[in-house]
Design a protein around this motif. Structure first.
Motif, PDB file in Angstrom:
ATOM      1  N   GLY A  51      -0.686  79.606  10.192  1.00  0.00           N
ATOM      2  CA  GLY A  51      -1.602  79.831   9.083  1.00  0.00           C
ATOM      3  C   GLY A  51      -0.968  79.726   7.702  1.00  0.00           C
ATOM      4  N   GLU A  52       0.313  79.401   7.649  1.00  0.00           N
ATOM      5  CA  GLU A  52       0.991  79.273   6.357  1.00  0.00           C
ATOM      6  C   GLU A  52       0.677  77.916   5.734  1.00  0.00           C
ATOM      7  OE1 GLU A  52       3.867  77.264   9.171  1.00  0.00           O
ATOM      8  OE2 GLU A  52       2.394  78.858   9.298  1.00  0.00           O
ATOM      9  N   GLU A  53       0.574  77.909   4.413  1.00  0.00           N
ATOM     10  CA  GLU A  53       0.323  76.641   3.711  1.00  0.00           C
ATOM     11  C   GLU A  53       1.584  75.803   3.745  1.00  0.00           C
ATOM     12  OE1 GLU A  53      -0.596  74.994  -0.743  1.00  0.00           O
ATOM     13  OE2 GLU A  53      -1.632  76.831  -0.144  1.00  0.00           O
ATOM     14  N   ILE A  54       1.429  74.567   4.186  1.00  0.00           N
ATOM     15  CA  ILE A  54       2.557  73.642   4.241  1.00  0.00           C
ATOM     16  C   ILE A  54       2.590  72.766   2.994  1.00  0.00           C
ATOM     17  CG2 ILE A  54       3.546  71.687   5.488  1.00  0.00           C
ATOM     18  CD1 ILE A  54       2.371  72.909   8.031  1.00  0.00           C
ATOM     19  N   LYS A  55       1.415  72.237   2.629  1.00  0.00           N
ATOM     20  CA  LYS A  55       1.331  71.399   1.433  1.00  0.00           C
ATOM     21  C   LYS A  55      -0.116  71.267   1.026  1.00  0.00           C
ATOM     22  CE  LYS A  55       1.581  67.213   4.262  1.00  0.00           C
ATOM     23  NZ  LYS A  55       2.311  65.970   4.479  1.00  0.00           N
TER      24      LYS A  55
END
Length: 75
Positions: A51-55
């Motif tokens: 769920g972490e923003e990658i880009k």
């Protein structure tokens, strides 16, 4: 954005990784847009499996550009 949606559809099977696309109307989803810091449309945010923003990218991408953006290893 209707234009970016049609570009996504044109990619078809050329995307080599599993991709789930979720559309949020910026007028109806103002709270969600605010949570994710969306300030322009279209904004595309790629999230990892945790769920972490990658880009992210704001603005229209042509078919080739979108495919490259999706397949980039990191940003």
């Amino acid at each position: 954005c209707q234009i970016q949606n049609s570009v996504f559809k044109q990619l078809g099977s050329r995307v080599t990784m599993p991709v789930e696309r979720i559309d949020i109307d910026s007028d109806d989803g103002m709270k969600t847009a605010r949570v994710y810091g969306v300030r322009g449309v279209p904004t595309m945010i790629m999230f990892g499996t945790s769920g972490e923003e990658i880009k992210r990218h704001t603005g229209l991408l042509k078919e080739v550009e979108l495919l490259e953006w999706i397949n980039e290893e990191d940003q």
